[in-house]
Design a protein around this motif. Structure first.
Motif, PDB file in Angstrom:
ATOM      1  N   ARG A 199      -9.041 -27.800  35.538  1.00 58.41           N
ATOM      2  CA  ARG A 199      -8.095 -26.779  35.998  1.00 58.41           C
ATOM      3  C   ARG A 199      -8.775 -25.848  37.000  1.00 58.41           C
ATOM      4  NH1 ARG A 199      -6.901 -27.243  30.439  1.00 58.41           N
ATOM      5  NH2 ARG A 199      -4.780 -27.990  30.057  1.00 58.41           N
ATOM      6  N   PHE A 200     -10.013 -25.486  36.730  1.00 59.68           N
ATOM      7  CA  PHE A 200     -10.780 -24.667  37.675  1.00 59.68           C
ATOM      8  C   PHE A 200     -10.898 -25.378  39.024  1.00 59.68           C
ATOM      9  CE2 PHE A 200     -15.050 -24.853  39.506  1.00 59.68           C
ATOM     10  CZ  PHE A 200     -15.201 -23.574  40.013  1.00 59.68           C
ATOM     11  N   ASN A 201     -11.124 -26.679  38.972  1.00 59.51           N
ATOM     12  CA  ASN A 201     -11.324 -27.467  40.182  1.00 59.51           C
ATOM     13  C   ASN A 201     -10.014 -27.756  40.915  1.00 59.51           C
ATOM     14  OD1 ASN A 201     -11.600 -30.593  41.303  1.00 59.51           O
ATOM     15  ND2 ASN A 201     -13.437 -29.376  41.680  1.00 59.51           N
ATOM     16  N   GLN A 202      -8.877 -27.489  40.265  1.00 62.66           N
ATOM     17  CA  GLN A 202      -7.568 -27.894  40.806  1.00 62.66           C
ATOM     18  C   GLN A 202      -7.587 -29.385  41.145  1.00 62.66           C
ATOM     19  OE1 GLN A 202      -7.237 -24.497  43.785  1.00 62.66           O
ATOM     20  NE2 GLN A 202      -5.152 -24.494  42.951  1.00 62.66           N
TER      21      GLN A 202
ATOM     22  N   GLU B  10      -1.413 -23.915  44.922  1.00 63.35           N
ATOM     23  CA  GLU B  10      -2.020 -23.484  46.170  1.00 63.35           C
ATOM     24  C   GLU B  10      -3.506 -23.218  45.939  1.00 63.35           C
ATOM     25  OE1 GLU B  10      -0.531 -23.429  49.090  1.00 63.35           O
ATOM     26  OE2 GLU B  10       1.375 -24.087  48.195  1.00 63.35           O
ATOM     27  N   PRO B  11      -4.343 -23.346  46.971  1.00 58.95           N
ATOM     28  CA  PRO B  11      -5.782 -23.098  46.782  1.00 58.95           C
ATOM     29  C   PRO B  11      -6.062 -21.650  46.391  1.00 58.95           C
ATOM     30  CG  PRO B  11      -5.244 -23.337  49.117  1.00 58.95           C
ATOM     31  CD  PRO B  11      -4.026 -23.736  48.354  1.00 58.95           C
ATOM     32  N   PHE B  12      -7.043 -21.451  45.509  1.00 58.73           N
ATOM     33  CA  PHE B  12      -7.397 -20.121  45.050  1.00 58.73           C
ATOM     34  C   PHE B  12      -8.058 -19.327  46.168  1.00 58.73           C
ATOM     35  CE2 PHE B  12      -7.767 -22.443  40.855  1.00 58.73           C
ATOM     36  CZ  PHE B  12      -6.596 -21.917  40.337  1.00 58.73           C
ATOM     37  N   SER B  13      -7.911 -18.014  46.071  1.00 62.95           N
ATOM     38  CA  SER B  13      -8.566 -17.117  47.032  1.00 62.95           C
ATOM     39  C   SER B  13      -8.877 -15.806  46.328  1.00 62.95           C
ATOM     40  CB  SER B  13      -7.656 -16.873  48.250  1.00 62.95           C
ATOM     41  OG  SER B  13      -6.429 -16.291  47.844  1.00 62.95           O
TER      42      SER B  13
ATOM     43  N   LEU C 198      -2.313 -16.855  35.515  1.00 62.49           N
ATOM     44  CA  LEU C 198      -1.615 -17.271  36.731  1.00 62.49           C
ATOM     45  C   LEU C 198      -0.427 -18.162  36.387  1.00 62.49           C
ATOM     46  CD1 LEU C 198      -4.522 -18.105  39.220  1.00 62.49           C
ATOM     47  CD2 LEU C 198      -3.026 -16.110  39.236  1.00 62.49           C
ATOM     48  N   PRO C 199       0.716 -17.965  37.029  1.00 60.63           N
ATOM     49  CA  PRO C 199       1.861 -18.867  36.793  1.00 60.63           C
ATOM     50  C   PRO C 199       1.585 -20.241  37.394  1.00 60.63           C
ATOM     51  CG  PRO C 199       2.346 -17.333  38.590  1.00 60.63           C
ATOM     52  CD  PRO C 199       1.029 -16.903  38.011  1.00 60.63           C
ATOM     53  N   ASP C 200       2.342 -21.233  36.938  1.00 57.24           N
ATOM     54  CA  ASP C 200       2.135 -22.615  37.400  1.00 57.24           C
ATOM     55  C   ASP C 200       2.295 -22.742  38.913  1.00 57.24           C
ATOM     56  OD1 ASP C 200       1.654 -23.388  34.829  1.00 57.24           O
ATOM     57  OD2 ASP C 200       3.693 -24.127  34.457  1.00 57.24           O
TER      58      ASP C 200
END
Length: 518
Positions: A160-163, A76-79, A69-71
């Motif tokens: 990173r997973f958790n943002q 934005e939240p994952f979906s 995924l780009p930066d």
């Protein structure tokens, strides 16, 4: 400021009665010791090994969510499938990891609010590095963490997973960015998952709530308080500033047959109009609500740097004076025994000068000059690493344990005062005043400067005379108690007497196990 310089009698009594929240003493009976040794040899190694295996299994599922995924997409939240597969896998493996460590029961009371009802969760008391277990009943909300943790294996991938919202201690602009990001997520109308804060900012012993930091309350949105309890017969999980270390806490907890965690969701707290624009007031009020629900005191204790402090009047002061810690270190190194007065008098010759660590070692009679490095942390150092010899003299005079507060405050004044160019009188100016408070009380310079300005008032004079300084330090209703206590170190910290006795600071029992910062 004048109206706030003395507190109500009831509040002072409650603060004095509150236990020291940074000390945890674990007392084991003989039977418990036998039990832990037996289970610790057999059960703990297996549990810890399996838990680490599961922790490393979490790693690829955490990476799966962000790989490729780009930066821009990470803002934005994952979906979609990335969120579904990774979220479910990390959740189940995390629960398995804690289960293997002995956390077989997570009891949940109350109802977690939706992200629209409460965009922010605040959890307390924060007492251990096991507290992230509450992420599970909260459905893995976003967290706030240090940027440096991104470089820690596995932990970085999980952040990173958790943002996670990341803050850097080395970047002055970082805190402003964090505030903006928290506000952005909190006001996203449910677009972002909830954000979880531990507003105390460090671990305590669960016997009192530390002062809440305002970061979670800056956005002024409704929050949901979350209480954490460990209702076990033996408290093996607590990791406080003074008490069992990391390895011992892990070993003791993994040796328990079963460790229970209780998570309670309190009703959503709706801020008033005043709280929406005053994060400190908002934080203090939520702290009191959570303290009442827990049945423990709400305190003003917090960490400043690596030193636990509390609030007295308008000063933050060390719960246990660092100068007392210095006394213990000096006794351990067996220096200044028998000839303290002679050495202190000779040191006063260079009272206006600077001391190098090697010179300090020589003055203190240390056999090993390198041992002076352990002592230097108790004194303010300049850019070259040199100490103010006046601080060393005042510390030695205090630790001699044979002077009353009046004599010591006079000594402090004489050491740090200067001759006023206009009147020719000796005056104590702001820098000297702050240095005395920092050395004797552990007070940050900003607090000392604010109090100094109040004491000097709007008069044309720029400093304090001796009688004014002693009026403040010996007769002020708030601060006289501090000086009378902190300038009388217990026998365990003095240099001219032998033996040990209980240590008390600020009216609060202070224990003697080794210390650590969080």
């Amino acid at each position: 400021m004048e109206g706030g310089c003395s507190r109500g009698g009831l509040e002072e009594e409650e603060a004095a009665a509150a236990p020291n929240p940074f000390v945890h003493q674990l007392q084991l009976s003989r039977l418990q010791k036998v039990k832990f040794y037996m289970l610790g040899v057999v059960l703990a190694p297996i549990r810890v090994a399996l838990a680490f295996v599961v922790l490393f299994l979490i790693w690829p599922f955490a990476l799966l969510q962000v790989v490729g995924l780009p930066d821009e997409s990470l803002q934005e939240p994952f979906s979609g499938w990335r969120n579904t597969v990774s979220h479910g896998s990390v959740y189940l493996l995390s629960r398995l990891m804690f289960f293997l460590l002995g956390f077989m029961r997570i009891r949940v009371r109350g109802q977690r609010a939706s992200r629209l009802e409460a965009p922010i969760l605040v959890a307390a008391p924060h007492s251990t590095f096991f507290d992230p277990i509450i992420l599970l009943p909260c459905d893995l909300p976003k967290v706030v963490s240090r940027t440096e943790n991104l470089h820690v294996p596995v932990i970085g991938a999980l952040l990173r997973f958790n943002q996670a919202i990341l803050v850097s201690r080395s970047d002055p602009a970082s805190r402003k960015k964090v505030v903006e990001e928290v506000k952005k997520r909190a006001t996203s109308q449910g677009k972002w998952p909830q954000v979880l804060f531990f507003p105390e900012g460090t671990c305590s012993n669960k016997k009192a709530l530390l002062k809440f930091k305002p970061g979670a309350f800056i956005s002024g949105v409704p929050i949901q308080p979350v209480l954490i309890r460990y209702p076990n017969s033996l408290d093996s999980t607590t990791w406080a500033w003074r008490g069992p270390g990391v390895l011992k806490v892990i070993w003791l907890t993994a040796s328990q047959p079963c460790t229970t965690v209780e998570v309670e969701f309190l009703p959503v707290y709706q801020p008033s109009a005043e709280e929406e624009v005053n994060p400190t007031l908002y934080a203090n009020n939520v702290q009191k609500v959570m303290a009442r629900a827990l049945g423990i005191p709400a305190t003003d204790c917090e960490f400043v740097g690596n030193l636990p402090v509390t609030v007295v009047g308008h000063l933050r002061v060390a719960l246990e004076p660092r100068i007392w810690e210095l006394g213990k270190v000096l006794r351990k190194n067996r220096c200044l025994t028998g000839d303290l007065r002679c050495r202190s008098d000779s040191l006063s010759v260079c009272a206006s000068g600077r001391l190098k660590p090697t010179e300090l070692a020589r003055w203190l009679g240390l056999a090993c000059p390198e041992a002076a490095e352990e002592l230097c942390i108790y004194f303010q150092k300049d850019s070259d690493g040199n100490m103010d010899s006046r601080e060393v003299i005042l510390a030695l005079e205090t630790l001699e344990g044979e002077h009353d507060p009046q004599a010591l405050t006079r000594c402090a004044f004489e050491l740090f005062s200067e001759t006023d160019a206009g009147t020719g009188d000796r005056q104590l100016f702001k820098d000297g005043f702050c240095a005395i408070l920092r050395l004797l009380l552990g007070t940050p310079a900003a607090d000392g400067a604010e109090l100094y300005s109040w004491l000097c008032g709007n008069d044309s004079r720029d400093g304090l005379a001796l009688d004014e300084f002693q009026d403040f330090s010996l007769r002020h209703p708030d601060y006289a108690r501090l000086f009378s206590t902190y300038l009388r170190p217990p026998v365990a910290c003095t240099l001219s007497k032998a033996g040990l006795s209980p240590t008390y600071a600020n009216g609060i029992p202070a224990a003697s196990p080794r210390s650590k910062a969080d």
